[in-house]
Design an enzyme around this catalytic site. Structure first.
Site, PDB file in Angstrom:
ATOM      1  N   LYS A  31     -10.715  -5.005  -2.549  1.00 41.61           N
ATOM      2  CA  LYS A  31     -12.271  -3.784  -2.857  1.00 41.61           C
ATOM      3  C   LYS A  31     -11.839  -3.277  -2.902  1.00 41.61           C
ATOM      4  O   LYS A  31     -12.157  -1.624  -3.692  1.00 41.61           O
ATOM      5  CB  LYS A  31     -12.731  -4.251  -1.424  1.00 41.61           C
ATOM      6  CG  LYS A  31     -12.214  -4.099  -0.660  1.00 41.61           C
ATOM      7  CD  LYS A  31     -13.494  -4.131   0.737  1.00 41.61           C
ATOM      8  CE  LYS A  31     -13.000  -4.847   1.456  1.00 41.61           C
ATOM      9  NZ  LYS A  31     -12.191  -3.990   3.037  1.00 41.61           N
ATOM     10  N   LYS A  66       0.657  -1.348   0.508  1.00 43.63           N
ATOM     11  CA  LYS A  66       0.384  -0.154  -0.112  1.00 43.63           C
ATOM     12  C   LYS A  66       0.770   0.846   0.193  1.00 43.63           C
ATOM     13  O   LYS A  66       0.283   1.936  -0.209  1.00 43.63           O
ATOM     14  CB  LYS A  66      -1.024   0.105   0.895  1.00 43.63           C
ATOM     15  CG  LYS A  66      -2.171  -0.911   1.458  1.00 43.63           C
ATOM     16  CD  LYS A  66      -3.407  -1.106   1.652  1.00 43.63           C
ATOM     17  CE  LYS A  66      -4.303  -2.077   1.913  1.00 43.63           C
ATOM     18  NZ  LYS A  66      -4.882  -2.295   0.711  1.00 43.63           N
ATOM     19  N   LYS A  73      -3.841 -10.796  -5.879  1.00 43.34           N
ATOM     20  CA  LYS A  73      -5.331 -10.588  -5.468  1.00 43.34           C
ATOM     21  C   LYS A  73      -7.024  -9.926  -6.233  1.00 43.34           C
ATOM     22  O   LYS A  73      -6.618  -8.880  -6.185  1.00 43.34           O
ATOM     23  CB  LYS A  73      -4.792 -10.477  -3.797  1.00 43.34           C
ATOM     24  CG  LYS A  73      -6.398 -10.951  -2.914  1.00 43.34           C
ATOM     25  CD  LYS A  73      -5.839 -10.401  -1.470  1.00 43.34           C
ATOM     26  CE  LYS A  73      -5.997  -8.519  -1.367  1.00 43.34           C
ATOM     27  NZ  LYS A  73      -6.637  -8.907  -0.265  1.00 43.34           N
TER      28      LYS A  73
HETATM   29  P1  ATP Z   1      -8.376  -3.128   1.086  1.00 44.06           P
HETATM   30  O1  ATP Z   1      -8.463  -3.807  -0.887  1.00 44.06           O
HETATM   31  O2  ATP Z   1      -8.957  -2.216   1.406  1.00 44.06           O
HETATM   32  O3  ATP Z   1      -7.098  -3.555   1.737  1.00 44.06           O
HETATM   33  P2  ATP Z   1      -9.608  -5.978   0.897  1.00 44.06           P
HETATM   34  O4  ATP Z   1     -10.173  -6.554  -0.078  1.00 44.06           O
HETATM   35  O5  ATP Z   1      -7.903  -6.975   0.244  1.00 44.06           O
HETATM   36  O6  ATP Z   1      -8.884  -4.946   1.363  1.00 44.06           O
HETATM   37  P3  ATP Z   1     -10.163  -6.277   3.800  1.00 44.06           P
HETATM   38  O7  ATP Z   1     -11.245  -5.850   4.404  1.00 44.06           O
HETATM   39  O8  ATP Z   1      -8.366  -5.940   3.859  1.00 44.06           O
HETATM   40  O9  ATP Z   1     -10.533  -6.468   2.261  1.00 44.06           O
HETATM   41  O10 ATP Z   1     -10.166  -7.853   3.777  1.00 44.06           O
HETATM   42  C1  ATP Z   1     -11.494  -8.367   4.256  1.00 44.06           C
HETATM   43  C2  ATP Z   1     -11.024 -10.198   5.059  1.00 44.06           C
HETATM   44  O11 ATP Z   1     -11.343 -10.438   3.429  1.00 44.06           O
HETATM   45  C3  ATP Z   1      -9.821 -10.933   5.615  1.00 44.06           C
HETATM   46  O12 ATP Z   1     -10.418 -11.260   6.428  1.00 44.06           O
HETATM   47  C4  ATP Z   1      -9.615 -10.966   3.707  1.00 44.06           C
HETATM   48  O13 ATP Z   1      -7.875 -11.793   4.198  1.00 44.06           O
HETATM   49  C5  ATP Z   1     -10.052 -11.675   3.201  1.00 44.06           C
HETATM   50  N1  ATP Z   1     -10.029 -10.922   1.917  1.00 44.06           N
HETATM   51  C6  ATP Z   1      -9.548  -9.949   1.537  1.00 44.06           C
HETATM   52  N2  ATP Z   1      -9.445 -10.047   0.018  1.00 44.06           N
HETATM   53  C7  ATP Z   1      -9.067 -11.179   0.431  1.00 44.06           C
HETATM   54  C8  ATP Z   1      -9.178 -12.707  -1.222  1.00 44.06           C
HETATM   55  N3  ATP Z   1      -8.866 -12.046  -2.528  1.00 44.06           N
HETATM   56  N4  ATP Z   1      -9.758 -13.613  -1.542  1.00 44.06           N
HETATM   57  C9  ATP Z   1      -9.606 -14.274   0.397  1.00 44.06           C
HETATM   58  N5  ATP Z   1      -9.769 -13.493   1.022  1.00 44.06           N
HETATM   59  C10 ATP Z   1      -9.898 -12.259   0.918  1.00 44.06           C
END
Ligand code: ATP
Ligand code: LTN
Length: 333
Positions: A201, A114, A198
Protein backbone atom coordinates in the site's frame (compact mmCIF):
# COMPACT_ATOMS: atom_id res chain seq x y z
CA UNK A 1 -12.10 -21.78 34.21
CA UNK A 2 -9.22 -22.11 31.78
CA UNK A 3 -8.24 -18.79 30.26
CA UNK A 4 -8.78 -18.39 26.55
CA UNK A 5 -5.79 -18.09 24.30
CA UNK A 6 -5.10 -14.72 22.79
CA UNK A 7 -4.77 -13.55 19.19
CA UNK A 8 -3.34 -10.16 18.27
CA UNK A 9 -2.60 -8.31 15.06
CA UNK A 10 -2.49 -4.86 13.52
CA UNK A 11 -2.19 -2.93 10.29
CA UNK A 12 -0.28 0.31 9.90
CA UNK A 13 -2.22 3.23 8.44
CA UNK A 14 0.31 4.16 5.78
CA UNK A 15 -2.03 4.23 2.79
CA UNK A 16 -5.16 2.85 1.22
CA UNK A 17 -5.66 -0.81 2.02
CA UNK A 18 -5.04 -3.24 -0.80
CA UNK A 19 -6.47 -6.60 -1.78
CA UNK A 20 -3.20 -8.00 -0.37
CA UNK A 21 -3.99 -6.56 3.06
CA UNK A 22 -7.50 -7.97 2.80
CA UNK A 23 -6.47 -11.50 1.87
CA UNK A 24 -3.29 -11.69 3.95
CA UNK A 25 -4.62 -10.08 7.10
CA UNK A 26 -8.01 -8.38 7.31
CA UNK A 27 -10.26 -11.25 6.31
CA UNK A 28 -8.35 -13.63 8.55
CA UNK A 29 -8.87 -11.63 11.73
CA UNK A 30 -12.51 -12.40 12.31
CA UNK A 31 -11.87 -16.15 12.10
CA UNK A 32 -10.23 -15.95 15.51
CA UNK A 33 -12.66 -13.84 17.48
CA UNK A 34 -14.94 -16.70 18.55
CA UNK A 35 -12.22 -18.95 19.90
CA UNK A 36 -9.58 -16.50 21.05
CA UNK A 37 -9.54 -13.39 23.12
CA UNK A 38 -8.75 -11.14 20.18
CA UNK A 39 -6.96 -7.78 19.99
CA UNK A 40 -6.79 -5.97 16.67
CA UNK A 41 -5.25 -2.54 16.55
CA UNK A 42 -4.09 0.21 14.22
CA UNK A 43 -0.30 0.51 14.30
CA UNK A 44 -0.32 4.29 14.03
CA UNK A 45 3.03 4.77 15.79
CA UNK A 46 4.54 2.41 13.24
CA UNK A 47 3.12 4.60 10.48
CA UNK A 48 5.45 7.38 11.67
CA UNK A 49 8.54 5.37 10.83
CA UNK A 50 8.51 6.94 7.37
CA UNK A 51 7.42 10.54 6.67
CA UNK A 52 3.63 10.84 6.40
CA UNK A 53 1.22 13.76 6.03
CA UNK A 54 -0.80 14.20 9.29
CA UNK A 55 -4.19 14.48 7.59
CA UNK A 56 -3.45 11.42 5.44
CA UNK A 57 -2.46 9.41 8.52
CA UNK A 58 -5.61 10.47 10.34
CA UNK A 59 -7.90 9.55 7.45
CA UNK A 60 -6.18 6.22 6.91
CA UNK A 61 -6.60 5.41 10.58
CA UNK A 62 -10.34 6.05 10.56
CA UNK A 63 -10.64 4.09 7.34
CA UNK A 64 -8.97 1.03 8.78
CA UNK A 65 -11.31 0.98 11.77
CA UNK A 66 -14.24 1.07 9.35
CA UNK A 67 -12.65 -1.73 7.33
CA UNK A 68 -12.14 -3.81 10.48
CA UNK A 69 -15.82 -3.51 11.30
CA UNK A 70 -16.87 -4.09 7.69
CA UNK A 71 -14.76 -7.26 7.65
CA UNK A 72 -16.87 -8.63 10.48
CA UNK A 73 -14.87 -7.77 13.59
CA UNK A 74 -17.35 -7.46 16.43
CA UNK A 75 -16.27 -4.93 19.08
CA UNK A 76 -18.05 -7.06 21.70
CA UNK A 77 -15.70 -9.93 20.92
CA UNK A 78 -12.60 -8.17 19.63
CA UNK A 79 -10.81 -5.30 21.31
CA UNK A 80 -10.21 -2.74 18.56
CA UNK A 81 -7.89 0.12 19.46
CA UNK A 82 -5.20 2.57 18.42
CA UNK A 83 -1.64 1.73 19.39
CA UNK A 84 -1.00 5.39 20.31
CA UNK A 85 -3.96 5.37 22.74
CA UNK A 86 -2.23 2.81 24.95
CA UNK A 87 0.93 4.40 26.34
CA UNK A 88 2.19 1.04 27.58
CA UNK A 89 3.31 0.26 23.99
CA UNK A 90 5.82 3.11 24.02
CA UNK A 91 6.89 2.28 27.58
CA UNK A 92 7.53 -1.38 26.97
CA UNK A 93 9.31 -0.38 23.76
CA UNK A 94 11.80 1.66 25.78
CA UNK A 95 12.58 -1.37 27.95
CA UNK A 96 12.72 -3.99 25.20
CA UNK A 97 14.90 -1.85 22.95
CA UNK A 98 17.76 -3.00 25.17
CA UNK A 99 17.12 -6.65 24.39
CA UNK A 100 17.51 -6.68 20.63
CA UNK A 101 20.78 -6.15 18.82
CA UNK A 102 21.89 -3.88 15.98
CA UNK A 103 22.96 -6.91 13.97
CA UNK A 104 19.55 -8.57 14.25
CA UNK A 105 17.64 -5.43 13.34
CA UNK A 106 19.84 -4.66 10.35
CA UNK A 107 19.11 -8.10 8.90
CA UNK A 108 15.33 -7.58 8.76
CA UNK A 109 14.08 -7.74 5.17
CA UNK A 110 11.53 -4.98 5.67
CA UNK A 111 14.23 -2.65 7.03
CA UNK A 112 16.58 -3.47 4.20
CA UNK A 113 13.89 -2.87 1.57
CA UNK A 114 12.57 0.36 3.03
CA UNK A 115 15.94 1.87 3.98
CA UNK A 116 17.41 1.07 0.58
CA UNK A 117 15.25 3.79 -0.91
CA UNK A 118 16.64 6.42 1.49
CA UNK A 119 19.87 8.30 1.76
CA UNK A 120 21.94 6.45 4.38
CA UNK A 121 22.31 9.57 6.54
CA UNK A 122 18.54 9.99 6.67
CA UNK A 123 17.40 6.55 7.77
CA UNK A 124 15.19 7.11 10.81
CA UNK A 125 16.02 5.31 14.04
CA UNK A 126 12.34 4.39 14.32
CA UNK A 127 12.47 2.54 11.01
CA UNK A 128 15.46 0.59 12.27
CA UNK A 129 13.85 -0.17 15.64
CA UNK A 130 10.46 -1.02 14.08
CA UNK A 131 10.55 -4.67 15.25
CA UNK A 132 11.10 -3.64 18.89
CA UNK A 133 7.81 -1.75 18.92
CA UNK A 134 6.14 -4.64 17.14
CA UNK A 135 7.46 -7.06 19.77
CA UNK A 136 6.10 -4.72 22.46
CA UNK A 137 2.68 -4.81 20.79
CA UNK A 138 2.64 -8.58 20.84
CA UNK A 139 4.10 -9.14 24.29
CA UNK A 140 1.98 -6.62 26.19
CA UNK A 141 -1.04 -8.83 25.51
CA UNK A 142 0.78 -12.13 25.85
CA UNK A 143 -0.57 -13.10 22.46
CA UNK A 144 -0.39 -16.81 21.65
CA UNK A 145 -0.97 -16.28 17.96
CA UNK A 146 -0.28 -13.41 15.60
CA UNK A 147 -2.19 -13.62 12.28
CA UNK A 148 -0.07 -11.91 9.62
CA UNK A 149 0.91 -12.13 5.97
CA UNK A 150 4.18 -13.61 4.83
CA UNK A 151 6.25 -10.42 5.05
CA UNK A 152 5.66 -10.04 8.79
CA UNK A 153 6.64 -13.52 9.93
CA UNK A 154 10.31 -12.51 10.23
CA UNK A 155 9.36 -9.87 12.80
CA UNK A 156 7.39 -12.43 14.79
CA UNK A 157 10.41 -14.76 14.69
CA UNK A 158 12.53 -11.97 16.14
CA UNK A 159 9.93 -11.46 18.86
CA UNK A 160 10.30 -15.15 19.69
CA UNK A 161 14.07 -14.74 20.02
CA UNK A 162 13.47 -11.80 22.32
CA UNK A 163 11.07 -13.82 24.51
CA UNK A 164 13.63 -16.55 24.84
CA UNK A 165 16.40 -14.08 25.71
CA UNK A 166 14.31 -12.12 28.21
CA UNK A 167 12.91 -15.13 30.05
CA UNK A 168 16.39 -16.72 30.22
CA UNK A 169 17.91 -13.55 31.59
CA UNK A 170 15.39 -13.28 34.44
CA UNK A 171 14.95 -17.02 34.92
CA UNK A 172 11.17 -16.90 34.73
CA UNK A 173 8.42 -17.00 32.16
CA UNK A 174 7.61 -13.30 31.99
CA UNK A 175 6.46 -13.50 28.37
CA UNK A 176 4.80 -16.37 26.62
CA UNK A 177 6.00 -17.53 23.23
CA UNK A 178 3.91 -16.10 20.35
CA UNK A 179 3.46 -17.79 17.01
CA UNK A 180 2.80 -16.26 13.57
CA UNK A 181 -0.21 -17.69 11.78
CA UNK A 182 -0.43 -17.20 8.02
CA UNK A 183 -3.53 -17.71 5.87
CA UNK A 184 -3.60 -21.13 4.18
CA UNK A 185 -3.81 -19.47 0.78
CA UNK A 186 -2.74 -15.91 -0.09
CA UNK A 187 -0.09 -14.92 2.45
CA UNK A 188 1.72 -12.98 -0.27
CA UNK A 189 -0.43 -11.40 -2.97
CA UNK A 190 1.66 -9.94 -5.77
CA UNK A 191 1.31 -6.79 -7.88
CA UNK A 192 -0.92 -7.24 -10.93
CA UNK A 193 1.45 -5.24 -13.13
CA UNK A 194 4.63 -6.87 -11.82
CA UNK A 195 3.82 -10.24 -10.26
CA UNK A 196 7.37 -10.66 -8.99
CA UNK A 197 6.85 -7.95 -6.37
CA UNK A 198 4.50 -7.80 -3.40
CA UNK A 199 1.32 -5.75 -3.62
CA UNK A 200 2.06 -2.97 -1.16
CA UNK A 201 0.00 0.00 0.00
CA UNK A 202 2.82 2.48 0.59
CA UNK A 203 4.55 1.79 -2.71
CA UNK A 204 1.63 1.03 -5.00
CA UNK A 205 2.17 -0.51 -8.38
CA UNK A 206 -0.42 -2.83 -9.84
CA UNK A 207 -2.43 -2.67 -6.62
CA UNK A 208 -6.13 -3.28 -6.21
CA UNK A 209 -7.34 -0.94 -3.51
CA UNK A 210 -10.30 -1.91 -1.36
CA UNK A 211 -11.81 1.48 -2.12
CA UNK A 212 -11.38 1.21 -5.90
CA UNK A 213 -14.47 1.60 -8.01
CA UNK A 214 -15.82 -1.79 -9.10
CA UNK A 215 -15.23 -0.97 -12.79
CA UNK A 216 -11.63 -0.06 -12.07
CA UNK A 217 -11.13 -3.35 -10.22
CA UNK A 218 -12.42 -5.24 -13.25
CA UNK A 219 -10.18 -3.24 -15.58
CA UNK A 220 -7.11 -3.85 -13.42
CA UNK A 221 -7.69 -7.60 -13.33
CA UNK A 222 -8.43 -7.83 -17.05
CA UNK A 223 -5.14 -6.09 -17.80
CA UNK A 224 -3.07 -8.02 -15.22
CA UNK A 225 0.31 -9.15 -16.56
CA UNK A 226 0.37 -12.84 -17.52
CA UNK A 227 2.58 -14.94 -19.79
CA UNK A 228 2.37 -15.96 -23.41
CA UNK A 229 1.10 -19.48 -22.75
CA UNK A 230 -2.50 -20.54 -22.32
CA UNK A 231 -2.49 -22.99 -19.42
CA UNK A 232 -4.06 -22.07 -16.08
CA UNK A 233 -1.47 -23.67 -13.84
CA UNK A 234 0.04 -22.78 -10.48
CA UNK A 235 3.72 -22.27 -11.16
CA UNK A 236 4.97 -19.12 -9.36
CA UNK A 237 8.42 -19.39 -10.91
CA UNK A 238 7.43 -19.61 -14.57
CA UNK A 239 3.88 -18.26 -14.46
CA UNK A 240 3.87 -15.67 -11.67
CA UNK A 241 0.92 -13.66 -13.04
CA UNK A 242 -1.39 -16.65 -13.52
CA UNK A 243 -0.32 -18.10 -10.16
CA UNK A 244 -1.16 -14.82 -8.43
CA UNK A 245 -4.62 -14.66 -9.99
CA UNK A 246 -5.22 -18.32 -9.10
CA UNK A 247 -4.22 -17.55 -5.51
CA UNK A 248 -6.60 -14.58 -5.34
CA UNK A 249 -9.42 -16.71 -6.73
CA UNK A 250 -8.74 -19.67 -4.43
CA UNK A 251 -8.46 -17.51 -1.35
CA UNK A 252 -11.67 -15.57 -1.95
CA UNK A 253 -13.53 -18.78 -2.83
CA UNK A 254 -12.24 -20.59 0.28
CA UNK A 255 -10.81 -23.43 -1.79
CA UNK A 256 -7.31 -24.80 -2.25
CA UNK A 257 -5.01 -23.87 -5.12
CA UNK A 258 -5.43 -27.41 -6.51
CA UNK A 259 -9.20 -27.06 -6.47
CA UNK A 260 -8.90 -23.74 -8.28
CA UNK A 261 -6.57 -25.25 -10.90
CA UNK A 262 -9.04 -28.03 -11.39
CA UNK A 263 -11.90 -25.61 -11.92
CA UNK A 264 -10.02 -23.89 -14.74
CA UNK A 265 -8.43 -26.96 -16.31
CA UNK A 266 -10.51 -26.78 -19.50
CA UNK A 267 -10.16 -23.03 -19.97
CA UNK A 268 -7.53 -22.04 -22.49
CA UNK A 269 -8.31 -18.35 -22.85
CA UNK A 270 -6.64 -16.12 -20.26
CA UNK A 271 -9.37 -13.53 -20.90
CA UNK A 272 -12.09 -15.92 -19.78
CA UNK A 273 -10.08 -16.89 -16.70
CA UNK A 274 -9.47 -13.27 -15.77
CA UNK A 275 -13.17 -12.49 -16.13
CA UNK A 276 -14.06 -15.24 -13.63
CA UNK A 277 -11.41 -13.95 -11.21
CA UNK A 278 -12.72 -10.38 -11.58
CA UNK A 279 -16.32 -11.58 -10.94
CA UNK A 280 -15.17 -13.31 -7.75
CA UNK A 281 -13.23 -10.30 -6.45
CA UNK A 282 -16.19 -8.03 -7.14
CA UNK A 283 -18.66 -10.46 -5.55
CA UNK A 284 -16.64 -10.21 -2.33
CA UNK A 285 -15.56 -6.56 -2.42
CA UNK A 286 -18.82 -4.89 -3.49
CA UNK A 287 -20.87 -5.73 -0.35
CA UNK A 288 -17.76 -5.12 1.74
CA UNK A 289 -17.47 -1.58 0.33
CA UNK A 290 -21.15 -1.03 1.06
CA UNK A 291 -20.71 -2.01 4.72
CA UNK A 292 -17.61 0.16 4.98
CA UNK A 293 -19.53 3.22 3.76
CA UNK A 294 -22.39 2.59 6.16
CA UNK A 295 -19.98 2.28 9.07
CA UNK A 296 -18.12 5.49 8.18
CA UNK A 297 -21.42 7.35 8.11
CA UNK A 298 -22.79 5.78 11.28
CA UNK A 299 -20.47 7.60 13.68
CA UNK A 300 -19.63 4.46 15.71
CA UNK A 301 -15.89 4.68 15.24
CA UNK A 302 -14.98 6.99 18.12
CA UNK A 303 -16.97 4.92 20.58
CA UNK A 304 -15.39 1.67 19.41
CA UNK A 305 -11.94 3.21 19.82
CA UNK A 306 -12.51 4.70 23.24
CA UNK A 307 -13.90 1.44 24.64
CA UNK A 308 -11.12 -0.50 22.96
CA UNK A 309 -8.44 1.77 24.44
CA UNK A 310 -9.81 1.21 27.94
CA UNK A 311 -9.88 -2.57 27.64
CA UNK A 312 -6.48 -2.75 25.97
CA UNK A 313 -4.88 -0.37 28.50
CA UNK A 314 -6.06 -2.46 31.41
CA UNK A 315 -4.40 -5.60 30.09
CA UNK A 316 -1.30 -3.87 28.73
CA UNK A 317 -0.65 -2.03 32.00
CA UNK A 318 -0.82 -5.27 33.95
CA UNK A 319 1.94 -6.75 31.77
CA UNK A 320 3.96 -3.54 31.93
CA UNK A 321 3.91 -3.59 35.75
CA UNK A 322 5.08 -7.18 35.74
CA UNK A 323 7.96 -6.32 33.39
CA UNK A 324 8.99 -3.26 35.39
CA UNK A 325 9.08 -5.35 38.54
CA UNK A 326 11.09 -8.04 36.83
CA UNK A 327 13.81 -5.73 35.53
CA UNK A 328 14.13 -3.87 38.84
CA UNK A 329 12.28 -0.62 38.23
CA UNK A 330 10.98 0.67 41.51
CA UNK A 331 7.19 0.65 41.76
CA UNK A 332 5.58 2.78 44.43
CA UNK A 333 2.13 4.14 45.27
P1 ATP B 1 3.46 -0.86 3.59
O1 ATP B 1 3.44 -0.78 2.10
O2 ATP B 1 3.19 0.45 4.29
O3 ATP B 1 4.68 -1.54 4.14
P2 ATP B 1 1.72 -3.11 3.49
O4 ATP B 1 0.77 -2.96 2.37
O5 ATP B 1 2.85 -4.05 3.32
O6 ATP B 1 2.22 -1.71 3.98
P3 ATP B 1 1.16 -3.62 6.25
O7 ATP B 1 0.46 -2.58 7.06
O8 ATP B 1 2.63 -3.73 6.40
O9 ATP B 1 0.83 -3.49 4.72
O10 ATP B 1 0.52 -5.02 6.49
C1 ATP B 1 -0.71 -5.29 7.13
C2 ATP B 1 -0.94 -6.77 7.04
O11 ATP B 1 -1.22 -7.13 5.70
C3 ATP B 1 0.28 -7.61 7.47
O12 ATP B 1 -0.17 -8.75 8.18
C4 ATP B 1 0.89 -8.01 6.16
O13 ATP B 1 1.62 -9.20 6.26
C5 ATP B 1 -0.33 -8.16 5.27
N1 ATP B 1 0.00 -7.92 3.88
C6 ATP B 1 0.51 -6.78 3.34
N2 ATP B 1 0.68 -6.90 2.02
C7 ATP B 1 0.28 -8.16 1.69
C8 ATP B 1 0.23 -8.91 0.47
N3 ATP B 1 0.61 -8.37 -0.67
N4 ATP B 1 -0.23 -10.18 0.52
C9 ATP B 1 -0.64 -10.73 1.68
N5 ATP B 1 -0.60 -10.09 2.86
C10 ATP B 1 -0.16 -8.82 2.88
N1 LTN C 1 4.27 -4.59 11.22
C1 LTN C 1 2.91 -4.94 10.94
C2 LTN C 1 1.92 -4.16 11.73
C3 LTN C 1 2.09 -4.51 13.14
C4 LTN C 1 1.77 -5.76 13.75
C5 LTN C 1 2.12 -5.62 15.10
C6 LTN C 1 1.24 -6.95 13.27
C7 LTN C 1 2.59 -3.69 14.10
N2 LTN C 1 2.60 -4.38 15.30
C8 LTN C 1 1.94 -6.66 16.01
C9 LTN C 1 1.07 -8.00 14.18
C10 LTN C 1 1.42 -7.86 15.53
C11 LTN C 1 2.65 -4.74 9.48
O1 LTN C 1 1.69 -5.18 9.06
N3 LTN C 1 3.47 -4.09 8.77
Amino acid sequence: MEERKRALSGIKPTGNLTLGNYIGALREFKKFQDDYETFIFIADLHALTLPIEPSFLKNNTKDIVAFYLAAGLDPQKTTIFLQSDVSAHAELNSILINFLYMGELSRMTQFKEKSQKLNHEAIGVGLFAYPVLMASDILLYNADIVPVGDDQTQHVELTRDLVHRFNERYKKEVFIMPKAVKPKVGSRIMSLSDPTRKMSKSDPKGDIFLKDDINIIRKKIMSAVTDTGHEIKYDPENKPGISNLLTIYASLSDITIEEAENKFKDITQYGEFKKTVADKVIEVIEPFQQRYKEILNSGVIDQVLSEGAKRASYIANKTLRKVKKTVGLYLHE
